[in-house]
Write a protein that holds these residues in place. Structure first.
Motif, PDB file in Angstrom:
ATOM      1  N   CYS A  60       0.838  -1.157  -0.034  1.00 36.59           N
ATOM      2  CA  CYS A  60       0.014   0.220  -0.207  1.00 36.59           C
ATOM      3  C   CYS A  60       0.856   1.256  -0.057  1.00 36.59           C
ATOM      4  O   CYS A  60       1.943   1.248   0.928  1.00 36.59           O
ATOM      5  N   ASN A  62       0.319   4.129   0.939  1.00 36.51           N
ATOM      6  CA  ASN A  62       0.063   4.827   2.271  1.00 36.51           C
ATOM      7  C   ASN A  62       0.601   4.371   3.427  1.00 36.51           C
ATOM      8  O   ASN A  62       1.398   4.918   3.960  1.00 36.51           O
ATOM      9  N   CYS A  63       0.712   3.130   3.449  1.00 36.92           N
ATOM     10  CA  CYS A  63       0.986   2.225   4.822  1.00 36.92           C
ATOM     11  C   CYS A  63       2.349   1.596   4.559  1.00 36.92           C
ATOM     12  O   CYS A  63       2.910   0.929   5.753  1.00 36.92           O
ATOM     13  N   CYS A  78      -5.808  -2.907   1.558  1.00 37.62           N
ATOM     14  CA  CYS A  78      -4.670  -2.812   2.379  1.00 37.62           C
ATOM     15  C   CYS A  78      -5.478  -2.981   3.863  1.00 37.62           C
ATOM     16  O   CYS A  78      -6.417  -2.719   3.965  1.00 37.62           O
ATOM     17  N   CYS A  81      -5.179   0.697   6.137  1.00 33.11           N
ATOM     18  CA  CYS A  81      -6.060   1.875   5.948  1.00 33.11           C
ATOM     19  C   CYS A  81      -7.675   1.495   5.066  1.00 33.11           C
ATOM     20  O   CYS A  81      -8.199   2.366   4.942  1.00 33.11           O
TER      21      CYS A  81
HETATM   22 ZN   LIG Z   1      -2.915   1.224   3.461  1.00 32.19          ZN
END
Ligand SMILES: [Zn+2]
Ligand SMILES: [Zn+2]
Length: 330
Positions: A60, A62-63, A78, A81
């Motif tokens: 991911c 973002n993560c 994911c 998130c």
């Molecule tokens: Zn994520």
């Protein structure tokens, strides 16, 4: 310390997930009247997506954690998130199209091995098998009798084994599939703990790791690093992604039966949180879709902040008022 086997190059006739090297090692171990421990870090029925060309494991953005392939409709998700992504047609790193979803379960492994090792006692030790066993003592008795033990995470703690000649980790990449910012740290500890199962009785246990992506830098770090190097390299990533110990982290989860209300509440809460800090020293991640669970729509905000307690104090009245809002500390 480990013998790593590349499953892209070494797969047996029995299964793509069992290398010829592994089968030879199992024979060797059983001939010495020693036990084999086969370990699979299974997370439900999800699979991981890898690129067979550059060995990229899809994560991911973002993560910084590994994404899982889900079906109906097929997508990547994911588990931190909760963002969903389309299954890519090509690798985001090398742009080639040899993508592969990898999945295997303990029951499948058990049935494949039972057809091949007909003279050996094979025992599958996972939560499904444990449902039929009334006590840990019975499980220990079964484990004691077995020549080949197939185990999940449960096997790494609380059991003391004797006479383990070979520990085989079926898919090392799955060690990284914990839905948590500290997945790598957990995986590192887990692997060391697992190895400890074998070396308890001061005998040499062979450790075999199988993977489709042996050149992946994350996996190399997981298997080759000493603790000091692992620690310092992991800290650099934590800093880049504003994870603990560089920020405190909390997840605010909101649920409501009306999806519009869920979304508008989460958006407003996000705006409010942002208004408390003007130094840009925080990060808030919001999933762009809500997901339905137990007949209500859930949305989450992952909040990384210098001092989460101060922040929560600021929204204390909202937390107390809204019964659908939960605070999850990491
Ligand atoms: Zn994520
Ligand atoms: Zn690639």
């Amino acid at each position: 310390m480990f013998l790593t086997v590349n499953l892209q190059q070494d797969k047996s006739k029995l299964s793509n997930y069992l290398s010829n090297t592994l089968l030879d090692k199992i024979d060797e171990t059983l001939n010495k009247w020693e036990k084999v421990l086969l370990y699979l870090n299974k997370r439900g029925s999800y699979s991981s997506l890898i690129c067979e060309d550059c060995q990229h494991l899809f994560e991911c953005p973002n993560c910084d954690t590994s994404l899982s392939v889900h079906s109906n409709p097929e997508h990547l998700r994911c588990h931190i998130c909760n963002n969903a992504y389309n299954i890519p047609k090509a690798c985001s790193k090398c742009h080639k199209t040899n993508l592969k979803a990898i999945w295997i379960g303990t029951q499948q492994i058990e049935s494949i091995l039972k057809t091949h090792y007909t003279d050996s006692t094979i025992y599958r030790f996972d939560s499904d098998a444990m449902k039929n066993i009334s006590s840990k003592r019975e499980a220990l008795w079964e484990l004691d009798k077995a020549d080949i033990i197939i185990g999940t995470k449960m096997i790494t703690t609380g059991f003391d084994f004797e006479n383990i000649g070979l520990i085989w980790i079926l898919l090392v990449e799955w060690e990284l599939s914990y839905p948590s910012y500290d997945a790598e740290e957990k995986a590192y500890c887990n692997l060391r703990q697992l190895i400890g199962r074998g070396n308890r009785k001061s005998q040499e246990t062979q450790i075999l790791l199988q993977t489709f992506i042996p050149k992946n830098p994350l996996l190399q770090r997981l298997t080759n690093s000493n603790f000091k190097d692992f620690f310092s390299e992991t800290l650099v990533e934590r800093k880049d992604f504003l994870y603990p110990p560089y920020r405190e982290m909390v997840t605010l989860e909101y649920r409501h039966k009306d999806s519009k209300k869920t979304l508008s509440f989460t958006e407003k809460l996000e705006e409010k949180l942002k208004s408390f800090d003007n130094k840009n020293s925080y990060q808030i991640l919001r999933g762009w879709s809500t997901f339905k669970k137990n007949n209500s729509h859930h949305a989450t905000l992952i909040v990384k902040w210098n001092d989460v307690r101060v922040l929560l104090k600021n929204i204390e009245n909202i937390i107390l008022r809204e019964s659908g809002l939960s605070v999850i500390f990491h």
